[in-house]
Design a protein around this motif. Structure first.
Motif, PDB file in Angstrom:
ATOM      1  N   GLY A 212      -6.783  -5.480   6.689  1.00 16.94           N
ATOM      2  CA  GLY A 212      -6.672  -5.363   5.302  1.00 16.94           C
ATOM      3  C   GLY A 212      -5.722  -6.639   4.921  1.00 16.94           C
ATOM      4  O   GLY A 212      -5.549  -6.445   3.566  1.00 16.94           O
TER       5      GLY A 212
ATOM      6  N   ARG B 169     -10.733  -9.873   2.737  1.00 17.11           N
ATOM      7  CA  ARG B 169      -9.974  -8.782   3.619  1.00 17.11           C
ATOM      8  C   ARG B 169     -10.468  -8.951   5.211  1.00 17.11           C
ATOM      9  O   ARG B 169     -11.656  -8.766   5.373  1.00 17.11           O
ATOM     10  CB  ARG B 169     -10.037  -7.379   3.097  1.00 17.11           C
TER      11      ARG B 169
ATOM     12  N   GLY C 117       3.307   3.057  -5.482  1.00 18.81           N
ATOM     13  CA  GLY C 117       2.001   1.970  -5.587  1.00 18.81           C
ATOM     14  C   GLY C 117       1.993   1.396  -7.020  1.00 18.81           C
ATOM     15  O   GLY C 117       1.398   0.619  -7.214  1.00 18.81           O
TER      16      GLY C 117
ATOM     17  N   ASP D  71       0.651  -1.279  -0.041  1.00 17.66           N
ATOM     18  CA  ASP D  71      -0.107  -0.085   0.119  1.00 17.66           C
ATOM     19  C   ASP D  71       0.703   1.245  -0.117  1.00 17.66           C
ATOM     20  O   ASP D  71       1.874   1.291   0.577  1.00 17.66           O
ATOM     21  CB  ASP D  71      -0.863  -0.028   1.263  1.00 17.66           C
ATOM     22  N   GLU D  72       0.694   2.167  -0.972  1.00 17.02           N
ATOM     23  CA  GLU D  72       1.205   3.357  -0.852  1.00 17.02           C
ATOM     24  C   GLU D  72       1.310   4.147   0.232  1.00 17.02           C
ATOM     25  O   GLU D  72       2.610   4.895   0.650  1.00 17.02           O
ATOM     26  CB  GLU D  72       0.937   4.220  -2.152  1.00 17.02           C
ATOM     27  N   GLU D  73       0.159   4.583   0.809  1.00 16.51           N
ATOM     28  CA  GLU D  73       0.330   5.105   2.273  1.00 16.51           C
ATOM     29  C   GLU D  73       1.178   4.379   3.277  1.00 16.51           C
ATOM     30  O   GLU D  73       1.881   5.204   3.954  1.00 16.51           O
ATOM     31  CB  GLU D  73      -1.269   5.190   2.798  1.00 16.51           C
TER      32      GLU D  73
END
Length: 521
Positions: A457, A453, A340, A299-301
């Protein structure tokens, strides 16, 4: 439309893998090749090369011949590296089994691969000997010491001449890992010496190899990611590989701090701990320059949170066992590419994006199944021409089962999955295998499994179960039944009881209907 790598092709040496990793041996003979991160035991490149030569000689002395398959069932240690390359030095093929497997799962792989011997550790002997018995194998060797078993040190004491093996690197298999591919049960992936060597030199172009000194190897060597990226590539560029037998956060942090590892390879669940766990602040992780994530989407965050906390570069790549394994990665020097994405196509490779319904080749910005072609692609699945034909087409393109988009700059993003495979913490979980197991229970009339999920997540296996008319099963009963028979990562973690499993007219499970059911909740 064919998308070609933006990098120039690289030359692929016509060497077997074990020779490639010892390139430039004279210059690096006194350099540490392998360090046991737990004990600190160190093996230099010179000692490592000599051990590989001796093990190859010992195996040949014991009747191992070119093309024979030898199993390896063990955690990461320097002994694993010696064993893997000693097997190759003898001209044999290594089939590496998941260290979490039950005896029955190991036996299934050994039998399918036609293995003639097995290497393990004393702590795994209960499962290893049971598996060997089921597979009809009598020679079980141990890395350490165990009564009644020949040890690695015993084998390394051989004074037999090292075998002279002539390799056809494009045809001769080096390793036979098992993968579920795009769906179904695990299959033996036939990877030649050329495929592995190609992927090592292909990835060179994406990295600042002169800036890699110590690589942490906590990803398991039985998995192609751990075997090729953290072990073989690091050795081929002359780095030092620091091994860990399993992931434990405190030990992971200690090893990074004490051994000053500058490149660390992980799967996404480790990134969660690095971003959030208070223990991280107790260790000096300043030596770490690059944290590289693979095996599942990052995940990018989350990646940004790790970057802010640790200050190191965060990179991501993509691949499959069937591609030895890397096909795409974000280069070390390209901080402009979004984390991402999975980055750029490796040298010597071509991609297509293909419409799932029509088979039409798509263009820039269009979304379809990703197909990959290159010298690192597998030879096929062992003794399984049907699965091979379904995955590898006549033009040499591997159909990945993942949906991708390639932008005008050649940056690739994986946006969805066609394949039914569940990825739990980077481990492959084939739904068909769990469904077959569930159907062996006398109180279960039908079953289907999909990935859902959880609260964190993470994708986890969920079983939909139809019980027999007179059954009185609970969800815990179902989960316990499965847990007793599979490796931990394959456990069913959610159960729902249904009156019927949705199926097509031909009897195929309609997993899309089950996924739609989940999405509607």
């Amino acid at each position: 439309m064919v998308f070609r790598s933006s990098f120039p092709d690289v030359d692929i040496p016509t060497q077997p893998v074990h020779e490639l990793i010892f390139r430039g041996l004279a210059e690096k003979a006194d350099r540490p090749a392998l360090i046991d991160g737990i004990t600190g035991m160190t093996i230099t490149y010179g000692e490592f090369a000599a051990a590989v030569d001796r093990l190859g000689a010992a195996l040949a002395e014991r009747g191992v011949r070119k093309g024979d398959v030898i199993g390896v069932f063990a955690p990461n240690t320097p002994g694993y590296a010696i064993t893997l390359h000693g097997i190759l030095r003898a001209g044999a093929v290594a089939t590496t089994a998941n260290a979490l497997y039950t005896a029955e799962e190991v036996a299934g792989q050994l039998t399918d691969a036609g293995a003639k011997a097995l290497f393990t550790v004393s702590g795994f002997l209960d499962r290893a000997t049971a598996a060997a018995k089921l597979a009809g194998i009598t020679d079980v060797y141990v890395f350490d010491k165990a009564d009644g078993h020949v040890s690695l040190s015993d084998l390394l004491a051989s004074t037999a001449p090292a075998p002279s093996i002539s390799f056809d690197t494009a045809e001769d298999l080096a390793v036979l890992p098992y993968s579920s591919g795009t769906t179904g049960r695990a299959k033996g992936v036939m990877l030649t010496h050329r495929a592995l060597v190609a992927n090592i030199v292909q990835t060179d172009a994406m990295m600042d190899t002169s800036n890699i000194g110590r690589v942490l190897a906590v990803l398991p060597f039985f998995h192609i990611y751990g075997m090729q990226v953290t072990l073989n590539h690091a050795l081929a560029i002359g780095a030092t590989v620091v091994t860990m037998p399993k992931f434990d956060l405190a030990e992971f942090l200690r090893v990074i701090a004490e051994h000053r590892t500058d490149r660390v390879y992980i799967a996404p669940p480790v990134a969660v701990a690095l971003a959030k766990h208070p223990m991280v602040d107790s260790y000096d992780l300043s030596a770490m320059k690059v944290l590289f994530s693979g095996a599942a989407p990052l995940d990018e965050e989350l990646a940004e949170a790790v970057h802010k906390r640790l200050g190191c570069k965060i990179k991501q790549g993509y691949g499959m066992t069937e591609m030895s394994p890397v096909s795409h990665t974000i280069p070390d020097d390209r901080d402009d590419i979004a984390i991402g994405t999975v980055g750029l196509i490796l040298p010597n490779m071509e991609n297509k994006v293909v419409d799932l319904a029509t088979g039409e080749e798509l263009g820039v910005g269009e979304r379809g199944e990703l197909w990959c072609n290159g010298p690192n692609v597998m030879k096929g699945y062992l003794n399984n021409p049907e699965a091979t034909a379904a995955t590898l087409d006549s033009d040499g393109y591997l159909h990945t089962g993942d949906v991708a988009v390639i932008d005008e700059n050649g940056v690739v993003s994986i946006v969805d999955r066609v394949k039914e495979l569940i990825k739990y913490k980077g481990y492959q979980v084939p739904p068909a295998e769990l469904e077959a197991l569930l159907l062996t229970h006398p109180q279960i009339a039908d079953a289907a499994v999909i990935g859902v999920r959880d609260a964190e997540g993470e994708e986890v296996p969920k079983a939909f179960v139809v019980t027999q008319a007179d059954a009185a099963m609970t969800a815990d009963d179902v989960m316990t039944f499965v847990a007793d028979r599979v490796a931990p990562h394959k456990k069913v973690r959610v159960v729902e009881f249904l009156d019927a499993i949705p199926k097509s007219a031909s009897g195929k499970i309609l997993r899309k209907d089950l996924r739609a059911r989940e999405a509607a909740k």
